[in-house]
Every structure is written in structure tokens, then in C-alpha cells.
Scaffold this active site. Sequence first.
Site, short mmCIF file in Angstrom:
data_model
loop_
_atom_site.label_atom_id
_atom_site.label_comp_id
_atom_site.label_asym_id
_atom_site.label_seq_id
_atom_site.Cartn_x
_atom_site.Cartn_y
_atom_site.Cartn_z
N SER A 1 -56.04 21.85 55.52
CA SER A 1 -56.11 22.76 56.66
C SER A 1 -57.18 22.39 57.69
O SER A 1 -57.22 22.96 58.77
CB SER A 1 -56.36 24.19 56.18
OG SER A 1 -57.64 24.30 55.56
N SER B 1 -65.33 7.92 48.76
CA SER B 1 -66.29 7.94 49.86
C SER B 1 -67.07 6.64 49.91
O SER B 1 -67.34 6.02 48.87
CB SER B 1 -67.26 9.10 49.69
OG SER B 1 -68.33 9.02 50.62
N TYR C 1 -72.34 14.04 44.47
CA TYR C 1 -71.18 13.69 45.30
C TYR C 1 -70.73 12.26 45.02
O TYR C 1 -69.57 11.99 44.72
CB TYR C 1 -71.55 13.86 46.77
CG TYR C 1 -70.44 13.54 47.74
CD1 TYR C 1 -69.39 14.42 47.95
CD2 TYR C 1 -70.47 12.35 48.47
CE1 TYR C 1 -68.39 14.13 48.87
CE2 TYR C 1 -69.47 12.05 49.39
CZ TYR C 1 -68.44 12.95 49.58
OH TYR C 1 -67.45 12.64 50.49
N ALA C 2 -71.67 11.32 45.12
CA ALA C 2 -71.32 9.91 44.91
C ALA C 2 -70.86 9.66 43.48
O ALA C 2 -69.94 8.86 43.25
CB ALA C 2 -72.51 9.02 45.24
N THR D 1 -58.84 0.19 46.39
CA THR D 1 -59.72 1.06 47.15
C THR D 1 -59.92 0.45 48.53
O THR D 1 -60.38 -0.69 48.66
CB THR D 1 -61.08 1.24 46.46
OG1 THR D 1 -60.89 1.85 45.19
CG2 THR D 1 -62.00 2.11 47.31
#
Length: 242
Positions: free
Chosen positions: A13, A130, A142-143, A228
Amino acid sequence: MTEQLCAVVTGGSAGIGAAITQQLLEDGHKVISLARRAADFTHDNLISYEVDLADRAQTAAVAAEIAAKYDVTLLVNNAGVIRPDLIEDVKLEDLDYLTQLHLGAMITLIQAFLPAMKAKKFGRIVNMSSRAIVGLATRTNYAGTKAAIISMSRTWALELGQHGITVNVIAPGPIVTDMFTEVIPEDSDKARALANSIPVKRLGQSDDIARATAFFLDKKNSFVTGQTLFVCGGTSLGSISL
């Protein structure tokens, strides 16, 4: 005319997810967006489910409902958040949250839609990692979870290739989205300095990621799996500082 397929896009979204959703709609597909809020755009082929993918029970229930109604053969696991902290301040509850959002939800959705993909001997799965996986301060949780996406995707590529299902990963660099501008305002000295540090001398846009995603989802691209792709303006070649 392009054959209409059914795609699920998580986080569809806003930001990168919205660009991917709109790209797939333009390509003539039916798109189901799974996000915490509905998209601010409409389309005859767009279906929105409001769901918190960090909630394991909610995710499982929505996945089962969609699998019962639709033959999903395109899946883009895009939803994610950052939860930044230097190592001294990293919270294990954030690690739990990101593990479910980035990894657990992805597994649940793939398991729900695999029967349709296997029955049709065709499927395309794109998982969003990422550029931070090669190193970025404040990105421990996160990583870490985004790096796990790559290892898991390579495993699934090996397992699913025989069924006509490809699994690939995109690793975006700095992309101007709401999540990005919450940290770095787009029209700021910091944003300009960051852009100047990137080899291509600009920040990325959501459409950059949407086009790469469309390549991996294309039915004709059946000989690319387990890969990737860094869509990062060259930032994976050296260090950056946000």
C-alpha cells in the site's frame, strides 16, 4: 496480451510495495496487497487486506483465506521496517518482531501458496532484502534478518526449481520512501550529501525496485533463480553513512 496472473504483494500500500503493486496492475495482473493499511489508490484488479504481518495468527488466517479463494502464483515479500539502534541499545524484542515480520510471515505465505504453484508447475517468488546486509551502522536487527532472507531464498530456489518455481532476492539501496524520509528529509543537506556519495549520484526511487521485481516475476524468465540483485546505485560496492 499478457496472461493475467494473481500476485500477492506484502506492504503493497505504500513506498516500494505500492510501486510494485502498480507495476503489476499495469502489467494486467490481479494484485492482492497485504499491509497494515489500505492503499490510497484503487484499481479494478486490486484487492486489499489490512493485516499486521508481525502477528503470526493474523498472517496465517489471511494466508489461508487467500489460498482458498485464489490461485496465487506470484508472491512478493516486501513488507519491512528498520528498528535502528547502535549495538549498545539493541533490543531483543525488536529482533523478535523483525524475525516474524521479515522471515516468519514470508514462510507462512509461501507455504500457503505453494500448492497452487506446484499444481500449475509455475511460480515466481521475490523476496526483499537490503543493501544494509553488507554493513550499515544501527542496523543489527534489520541487517541480520534481511541477510537471512538471502540464505533462505537460495535454499528454496534449490527445493522448488523442479516445480517451475523461481525464488530471487532484491537488495535495495537508499530509496526515497516515507520510511526513508522519516530519517532523512528528501530536500535536506544530508539527503544531498548521501546522493553525492552514491556512484550514480542520485537516490533511488520506488520505480527502480518495481522494474527489477517485474523482471524476476516475468513468466519468460525461468532460468534465473536463487539470485540476489542489488538495486542500489552502486552503494553495495563500498560504505555509506546515513
